[in-house]
Write a protein that holds these residues in place. Structure first.
Motif, PDB file in Angstrom:
ATOM      1  N   UNK A  42       0.870  -1.179   0.000  1.00 57.93           N
ATOM      2  CA  UNK A  42       0.000   0.000   0.000  1.00 57.93           C
ATOM      3  C   UNK A  42       0.905   1.227   0.000  1.00 57.93           C
ATOM      4  N   UNK A  43       0.845   2.026  -1.030  1.00 52.40           N
ATOM      5  CA  UNK A  43       1.772   3.152  -1.186  1.00 52.40           C
ATOM      6  C   UNK A  43       1.585   4.211  -0.092  1.00 52.40           C
ATOM      7  N   UNK A  44       0.356   4.401   0.359  1.00 51.26           N
ATOM      8  CA  UNK A  44       0.113   5.387   1.423  1.00 51.26           C
ATOM      9  C   UNK A  44       0.777   4.954   2.725  1.00 51.26           C
ATOM     10  N   UNK A  45       0.611   3.682   3.072  1.00 45.59           N
ATOM     11  CA  UNK A  45       1.221   3.162   4.303  1.00 45.59           C
ATOM     12  C   UNK A  45       2.752   3.157   4.184  1.00 45.59           C
ATOM     13  N   UNK A  46       3.234   2.797   2.998  1.00 44.57           N
ATOM     14  CA  UNK A  46       4.682   2.753   2.778  1.00 44.57           C
ATOM     15  C   UNK A  46       5.283   4.157   2.911  1.00 44.57           C
ATOM     16  N   UNK A  47       4.606   5.163   2.363  1.00 44.85           N
ATOM     17  CA  UNK A  47       5.114   6.540   2.437  1.00 44.85           C
ATOM     18  C   UNK A  47       5.105   7.050   3.874  1.00 44.85           C
ATOM     19  N   UNK A  48       4.032   6.731   4.590  1.00 48.89           N
ATOM     20  CA  UNK A  48       3.954   7.165   5.986  1.00 48.89           C
ATOM     21  C   UNK A  48       5.041   6.480   6.824  1.00 48.89           C
ATOM     22  N   UNK A  49       5.251   5.199   6.595  1.00 50.04           N
ATOM     23  CA  UNK A  49       6.292   4.469   7.323  1.00 50.04           C
ATOM     24  C   UNK A  49       7.675   5.010   6.977  1.00 50.04           C
ATOM     25  N   UNK A  50       7.898   5.363   5.698  1.00 55.09           N
ATOM     26  CA  UNK A  50       9.196   5.918   5.299  1.00 55.09           C
ATOM     27  C   UNK A  50       9.431   7.262   5.973  1.00 55.09           C
ATOM     28  N   UNK A  51       8.376   8.084   6.102  1.00 57.50           N
ATOM     29  CA  UNK A  51       8.505   9.366   6.803  1.00 57.50           C
ATOM     30  C   UNK A  51       8.854   9.126   8.274  1.00 57.50           C
ATOM     31  N   UNK A  52       8.249   8.091   8.858  1.00 56.21           N
ATOM     32  CA  UNK A  52       8.542   7.761  10.254  1.00 56.21           C
ATOM     33  C   UNK A  52       9.999   7.316  10.406  1.00 56.21           C
TER      34      UNK A  52
END
Length: 193
Positions: free
Chosen positions: A141-151
């Motif tokens: 899921x690109x949204x979850x992946x982007x949020x996790x990468x920001x974290x």
């Protein structure tokens, strides 16, 4: 007539009592003559206030500070009790034992930062914790992946900053901050839009 007693060695005022007539001298002189016992005077002591005491110097009363029984501490933690009148409390005296602030260790800072990561993960609805949050970097899921990468990026920036500050403290380039001060200095996460 009143007499005023004082301590035989310290000469501090002890109290007032009535003088007794000397019957022989009174008869001889034809007027009242009073007995003056040892360690007493007919001289009235002056009015004195709190933490003061009159002391008889042999001819007159002097007002002397009286802090006897007063406890105090010094910044080095030493405890003192004033035992003699005339002894002043030092200007730097403390009313209570100084409380030593616990020495903060690297573990204290690391624990606080880890707690910050956990709260941040929880606030983003990753209730399994910060470690689980970071694993979403590999999510399909690109949204979850982007949020996790920001974290993960934020986490790495925070740790780098924290260890840079530790090195600065150890090198003497800055004072050791409190845990709260260090947390307030940390950057905020940069979440994807």
């Amino acid at each position: 007539m009143d007499i005023y007693s004082f301590h035989p060695t310290a000469r501090e005022f002890l109290g007032r009592s009535l003088a007794r007539l000397d019957p022989l001298e009174t008869e001889v002189s034809g007027s009242d003559v009073f007995l003056l016992p040892a360690n007493a005077t007919f001289t009235v002591p002056p009015t004195y206030g709190e933490n003061e005491i009159p002391v008889f110097n042999g001819t007159a009363w002097e007002i002397v500070v009286d802090w006897r029984g007063t406890e105090y501490w010094l910044a080095d933690g030493s405890h003192h009790i004033i035992t003699d009148f005339g002894e002043e409390r030092p200007a730097e005296a403390l009313d209570a034992e100084p409380i030593e602030e616990p020495v903060l260790t690297q573990d204290d800072y690391e624990e606080a930062i880890q707690n910050l990561f956990e709260k941040t993960a929880d606030s983003r609805r990753y209730e399994q914790g910060a470690t689980a949050f970071a694993t979403y970097v590999n999510s399909k899921d690109s949204e979850w992946a982007a949020e996790a990468q920001a974290f993960v990026d934020w986490r790495d920036t925070v740790w780098r900053y924290a260890y840079d500050q530790l090195n600065a403290v150890q090198a003497g380039d800055r004072e050791q901050p409190s845990v709260e001060e260090l947390l307030a200095e940390l950057p905020e996460p940069n979440w994807p839009a």
